[in-house]
Design a protein around this motif. Structure first.
Motif, PDB file in Angstrom:
ATOM      1  N   GLN A   1      -0.546   2.460  -7.372  1.00  0.00           N
ATOM      2  CA  GLN A   1      -0.986   1.658  -6.606  1.00  0.00           C
ATOM      3  C   GLN A   1      -1.411   1.176  -8.155  1.00  0.00           C
ATOM      4  O   GLN A   1      -1.506  -1.526  -7.922  1.00  0.00           O
ATOM      5  CB  GLN A   1      -2.468   1.471  -5.999  1.00  0.00           C
ATOM      6  CG  GLN A   1      -2.926  -0.042  -5.488  1.00  0.00           C
ATOM      7  CD  GLN A   1      -1.804  -0.528  -4.234  1.00  0.00           C
ATOM      8  OE1 GLN A   1      -2.281  -0.095  -3.178  1.00  0.00           O
ATOM      9  NE2 GLN A   1      -1.815  -1.590  -3.936  1.00  0.00           N
TER      10      GLN A   1
ATOM     11  N   THR B   1       0.740  -1.286  -0.187  1.00  0.00           N
ATOM     12  CA  THR B   1      -0.093   0.090  -0.248  1.00  0.00           C
ATOM     13  C   THR B   1       0.753   1.240   0.170  1.00  0.00           C
ATOM     14  O   THR B   1       2.003   1.575   1.065  1.00  0.00           O
ATOM     15  CB  THR B   1      -1.058   0.117   1.387  1.00  0.00           C
ATOM     16  OG1 THR B   1      -1.569  -0.959   1.523  1.00  0.00           O
ATOM     17  CG2 THR B   1      -2.264   1.330   1.395  1.00  0.00           C
TER      18      THR B   1
ATOM     19  N   ASN C   1       5.602  11.513  -8.086  1.00  0.00           N
ATOM     20  CA  ASN C   1       6.259  12.021  -7.085  1.00  0.00           C
ATOM     21  C   ASN C   1       6.677  10.754  -7.125  1.00  0.00           C
ATOM     22  O   ASN C   1       7.832  10.786  -5.505  1.00  0.00           O
ATOM     23  CB  ASN C   1       4.582  11.894  -6.152  1.00  0.00           C
ATOM     24  CG  ASN C   1       3.886  13.094  -5.915  1.00  0.00           C
ATOM     25  OD1 ASN C   1       4.408  13.822  -7.078  1.00  0.00           O
ATOM     26  ND2 ASN C   1       2.931  13.112  -6.085  1.00  0.00           N
ATOM     27  N   TYR C   2       6.485   9.468  -6.387  1.00  0.00           N
ATOM     28  CA  TYR C   2       6.930   7.981  -6.428  1.00  0.00           C
ATOM     29  C   TYR C   2       8.624   8.612  -7.079  1.00  0.00           C
ATOM     30  O   TYR C   2       9.242   7.763  -5.988  1.00  0.00           O
ATOM     31  CB  TYR C   2       6.855   6.981  -6.618  1.00  0.00           C
ATOM     32  CG  TYR C   2       7.338   5.573  -5.355  1.00  0.00           C
ATOM     33  CD1 TYR C   2       7.414   5.409  -4.525  1.00  0.00           C
ATOM     34  CD2 TYR C   2       8.329   4.725  -6.335  1.00  0.00           C
ATOM     35  CE1 TYR C   2       7.793   4.623  -3.922  1.00  0.00           C
ATOM     36  CE2 TYR C   2       9.195   3.930  -5.801  1.00  0.00           C
ATOM     37  CZ  TYR C   2       8.745   3.589  -4.839  1.00  0.00           C
ATOM     38  OH  TYR C   2       9.686   2.825  -3.633  1.00  0.00           O
TER      39      TYR C   2
ATOM     40  N   GLN D   1       2.063   4.970   0.452  1.00  0.00           N
ATOM     41  CA  GLN D   1       2.093   5.889   1.889  1.00  0.00           C
ATOM     42  C   GLN D   1       0.284   6.729   2.188  1.00  0.00           C
ATOM     43  O   GLN D   1      -0.375   7.043   2.276  1.00  0.00           O
ATOM     44  CB  GLN D   1       2.468   7.128   1.791  1.00  0.00           C
ATOM     45  CG  GLN D   1       4.529   6.767   2.627  1.00  0.00           C
ATOM     46  CD  GLN D   1       5.019   7.102   3.008  1.00  0.00           C
ATOM     47  OE1 GLN D   1       5.347   8.496   2.367  1.00  0.00           O
ATOM     48  NE2 GLN D   1       6.016   7.287   3.898  1.00  0.00           N
ATOM     49  N   HIS D   2       0.122   6.991   0.768  1.00  0.00           N
ATOM     50  CA  HIS D   2      -0.788   7.617  -0.075  1.00  0.00           C
ATOM     51  C   HIS D   2      -1.760   6.922  -1.123  1.00  0.00           C
ATOM     52  O   HIS D   2      -1.613   6.411  -2.315  1.00  0.00           O
ATOM     53  CB  HIS D   2      -1.209   9.701  -0.207  1.00  0.00           C
ATOM     54  CG  HIS D   2      -0.012  10.239   0.472  1.00  0.00           C
ATOM     55  ND1 HIS D   2      -0.472  10.766   1.767  1.00  0.00           N
ATOM     56  CD2 HIS D   2       0.849  10.311   0.546  1.00  0.00           C
ATOM     57  CE1 HIS D   2       0.286  11.267   2.298  1.00  0.00           C
ATOM     58  NE2 HIS D   2       1.519  11.066   1.345  1.00  0.00           N
ATOM     59  N   PRO D   3      -2.850   6.611  -0.752  1.00  0.00           N
ATOM     60  CA  PRO D   3      -3.673   6.032  -1.801  1.00  0.00           C
ATOM     61  C   PRO D   3      -3.674   6.844  -3.036  1.00  0.00           C
ATOM     62  O   PRO D   3      -4.350   6.000  -4.291  1.00  0.00           O
ATOM     63  CB  PRO D   3      -5.449   5.317  -1.456  1.00  0.00           C
ATOM     64  CG  PRO D   3      -5.825   6.628  -0.024  1.00  0.00           C
ATOM     65  CD  PRO D   3      -4.228   7.142   0.491  1.00  0.00           C
ATOM     66  N   ASP D   4      -4.259   7.642  -3.034  1.00  0.00           N
ATOM     67  CA  ASP D   4      -3.566   9.048  -4.485  1.00  0.00           C
ATOM     68  C   ASP D   4      -2.580   9.041  -5.083  1.00  0.00           C
ATOM     69  O   ASP D   4      -2.447   9.578  -6.115  1.00  0.00           O
ATOM     70  CB  ASP D   4      -4.152   9.707  -4.711  1.00  0.00           C
ATOM     71  CG  ASP D   4      -6.181   9.659  -4.598  1.00  0.00           C
ATOM     72  OD1 ASP D   4      -6.088   8.625  -5.234  1.00  0.00           O
ATOM     73  OD2 ASP D   4      -7.166  10.158  -4.255  1.00  0.00           O
ATOM     74  N   GLU D   5      -1.132   7.571  -4.500  1.00  0.00           N
ATOM     75  CA  GLU D   5      -0.186   8.284  -4.862  1.00  0.00           C
ATOM     76  C   GLU D   5      -0.461   7.979  -6.552  1.00  0.00           C
ATOM     77  O   GLU D   5      -0.480   7.716  -6.965  1.00  0.00           O
ATOM     78  CB  GLU D   5       0.390   7.644  -3.948  1.00  0.00           C
ATOM     79  CG  GLU D   5       2.127   7.922  -4.124  1.00  0.00           C
ATOM     80  CD  GLU D   5       3.184   8.748  -3.668  1.00  0.00           C
ATOM     81  OE1 GLU D   5       2.502  10.650  -4.021  1.00  0.00           O
ATOM     82  OE2 GLU D   5       3.397   9.452  -2.533  1.00  0.00           O
ATOM     83  N   SER D   6       1.064   9.076  -6.790  1.00  0.00           N
ATOM     84  CA  SER D   6       0.785   9.068  -8.362  1.00  0.00           C
ATOM     85  C   SER D   6       2.910   8.476  -8.275  1.00  0.00           C
ATOM     86  O   SER D   6       3.390   8.449  -7.689  1.00  0.00           O
ATOM     87  CB  SER D   6       1.149  10.916  -8.878  1.00  0.00           C
ATOM     88  OG  SER D   6       2.554  10.654  -8.527  1.00  0.00           O
TER      89      SER D   6
END
Ligand code: 6YU
Length: 484
Positions: free
Chosen positions: A193, A134, A144-145, A136-141
């Motif tokens: 995700q 998972t 960004n990562y 850190q944020h459900p809407d991570e891109s």
């Protein structure tokens, strides 16, 4: 005029042709493809100009092991023209020189080290899906990562500051390539995700020496020419009508669907397979089908990503690049890496490929808002700007203007409205399945409207093989249903 057919397929790209071929070879005679353009192939678009074969759409067969398009190509001897055949072993392999402004070439070892570090990170992005991690944020891109993680890895390396700076600039440039591979404007639009939903076939990228459309020709041999109607743009599909004469005992011959074309012609059918691109659906989803699509499907269509990727081909009198080179890439200095606005579209240029199918020609890729901006410029403006860029980076002020420039304009193409799909932040593989779900008649409870096309294939979306497999999937659905 009103005509009838048992099955109408909307769109004569790979998905539509694959569905028709499957139905035809299974003995279905009453099949029609309605294609809005005056040619078959959709986003497979091969142009032949003298000795040059140019692909304005799909370029490579992505992978050999398990790829049905590779198998088709082998079975029909389409890869035999070795002089024009080119294979890239993987997407992260260095291609020719990497220039800094002024003509300085970056040490290959540094580029290769960078590519290995980058590749590891891309694999980590896929692992979120594959290993059910998972973010850190459900809407991570993905963008960004990568932007957070790459500097951390670089910080841990033993490189000196100059090399670190070079690798950082390579990273920024490589993110631009990632946008054209993924089909987006920025990797910040791409969900972390679900990134690993996409499954690659091993075996590299293989070109079709005599043109991508040679694969289409193989399938078209099984489809009588009268099955495919060109210049037939469908306006809307009235799909769940009560049939006036429902006393008919034969449940499959009621022609309950009306397909209304822009030219006023109406086709009556029992089944429709919609293969229009996701970009077209995004724009016309609320009116293309009547009754309208269910809310759930509309939401998935809106959530999925569909970006613009264009190619620009420049044909020179003679090559200014090293003989035998597969291409080259350009790396900026820190202060000039990213376009600040679409007008700075040329700052998104990174890789130039040399294609053995088009001697004396290099082609570049451009994605997103910058591609859309480029589409609106004249050919002269585009050629002039790219030559300035090439002169600046190679240090060769003698590079002339090209003899000819050709480019795609997929963003402004009203029948595509973009290039290919990706799973955007907030979307998931389930949205692809939702888009692919058929619509069932309330009267007969049977699937009457089916969906195919690259954006309906969960593991291989964005490719020719996805389109091919999705066409077969929907043909098989019909074949099995009518057997049952
Ligand atoms: C691949 C590659 N390649 C580059 C570029 C593009 C694409 N792809 P179609 O649109 O073909 O057919 C629909 C038809 O419907 C069409 O003919 C319309 O005219 C018609 N139509 C529309 N509206 C209508 C109406 N109202 N009435 C009637 N008709 C209507 N794929 O395998 N190798 O190298 C590339 C590339 C510039 C634009 C590609 C590549 C994508 C394929 O071209 C595309 O999927 C299929 O051709 C679509 O076929 P279809 O039938 O569905 O639609 C993690 C992660 C990342 C995932 N990505 C990684 C993979 C990389 C993907 N590819 C890279 C792209 C390149 C290089």
């Amino acid at each position: 005029v009103t005509r009838t057919a048992k099955v109408v397929i909307i769109g004569g790209g790979m998905a539509g042709i694959s569905a028709a071929q499957r139905l035809k070879t299974a003995g279905w005679t009453d099949v029609k493809i309605l294609e809005a353009r005056d040619r078959a192939g959709g986003r497979i678009w091969t142009q032949r100009l003298g000795p040059n074969t140019i692909e304005l759409g799909a370029n490579w067969i992505h992978g050999s092991e398990g790829n049905p398009i590779y198998k088709l190509a082998c079975d029909h001897n389409l890869l035999k023209n070795a002089a024009r055949l080119q294979t890239f072993n993987d997407r992260y392999r260095l291609r020719g020189d990497t220039f800094l402004p002024g003509g300085q070439v970056i040490d290959r070892e540094i580029v290769q080290e960078f590519l290995e570090m980058y590749e590891e990170l891309i694999e980590e992005c896929s692992d979120f899906f594959l290993q059910k991690k998972t973010p850190q944020h459900p809407d991570e891109s993905v963008g960004n990562y990568l932007e957070q993680e790459f500097p951390k890895r670089l910080g841990l390396s033993y490189d000196n500051d100059d090399v670190k700076r070079l690798k950082m600039n390579l990273f920024k440039q490589h993110l631009k390539q990632e946008t054209f591979t993924t089909g987006c404007h920025s990797m910040k639009e791409v969900g972390l995700q679900a990134f690993g939903e996409y499954v690659s076939f091993a075996g590299g990228n293989i070109n079709l020496p005599d043109g991508y459309d040679t694969v289409l020709d193989v399938l078209l041999k099984d489809i009588p020419p009268e099955c495919m109607l060109f210049n037939k743009q469908v306006k809307c599909v009235l799909w769940d009508q009560m049939v006036a004469d429902n006393s008919s005992a034969e449940r499959h011959s009621q022609h309950a669907i009306s397909i209304v074309c822009e030219d006023g012609e109406i086709f009556k059918a029992d089944h429709v397979i919609v293969t229009v691109p996701l970009g077209f659906l995004k724009k016309h989803a609320s009116t293309f089908l009547q009754p309208p699509l269910p809310e759930k499907k509309l939401r998935s269509i809106a959530k999925m990503g569909f970006g613009v990727v264009d190619k620009i081909f420049l044909e020179f009198e003679k090559p200014f690049w090293e003989a035998g080179s597969p291409g080259f890439q350009l790396v900026c200095k820190e202060d000039e890496t990213d376009p600040r606005c679409p007008q700075e579209w040329y700052k998104k240029l990174y890789i130039f490929y040399v294609d053995p199918k088009a001697p004396n020609t290099v082609f570049a890729w451009l994605s997103g808002e910058e591609a859309l901006h480029m589409e609106a410029l004249t050919e002269e403006e585009v050629a002039h700007t790219i030559v300035q860029v090439l002169r600046r980076f190679t240090g060769n002020d003698d590079i002339p203007l090209p003899q000819r420039l050709m480019r795609s304009r997929w963003g402004g193409d009203p029948l595509s409205c973009g290039s290919y799909s990706f799973i955007a932040v907030g979307a998931s593989g389930e949205d692809i399945d939702t888009i692919a779900e058929p619509l069932y008649s309330q009267h007969t409870r049977e699937p009457v409207v089916q969906f195919a096309g690259e954006a309906t294939h969960r593991q291989h979306h964005s490719t020719v093989h996805a389109a091919y497999l999705s066409g077969q999937r929907e043909a098989d659905r019909l074949i099995h249903m009518c057997r049952a």
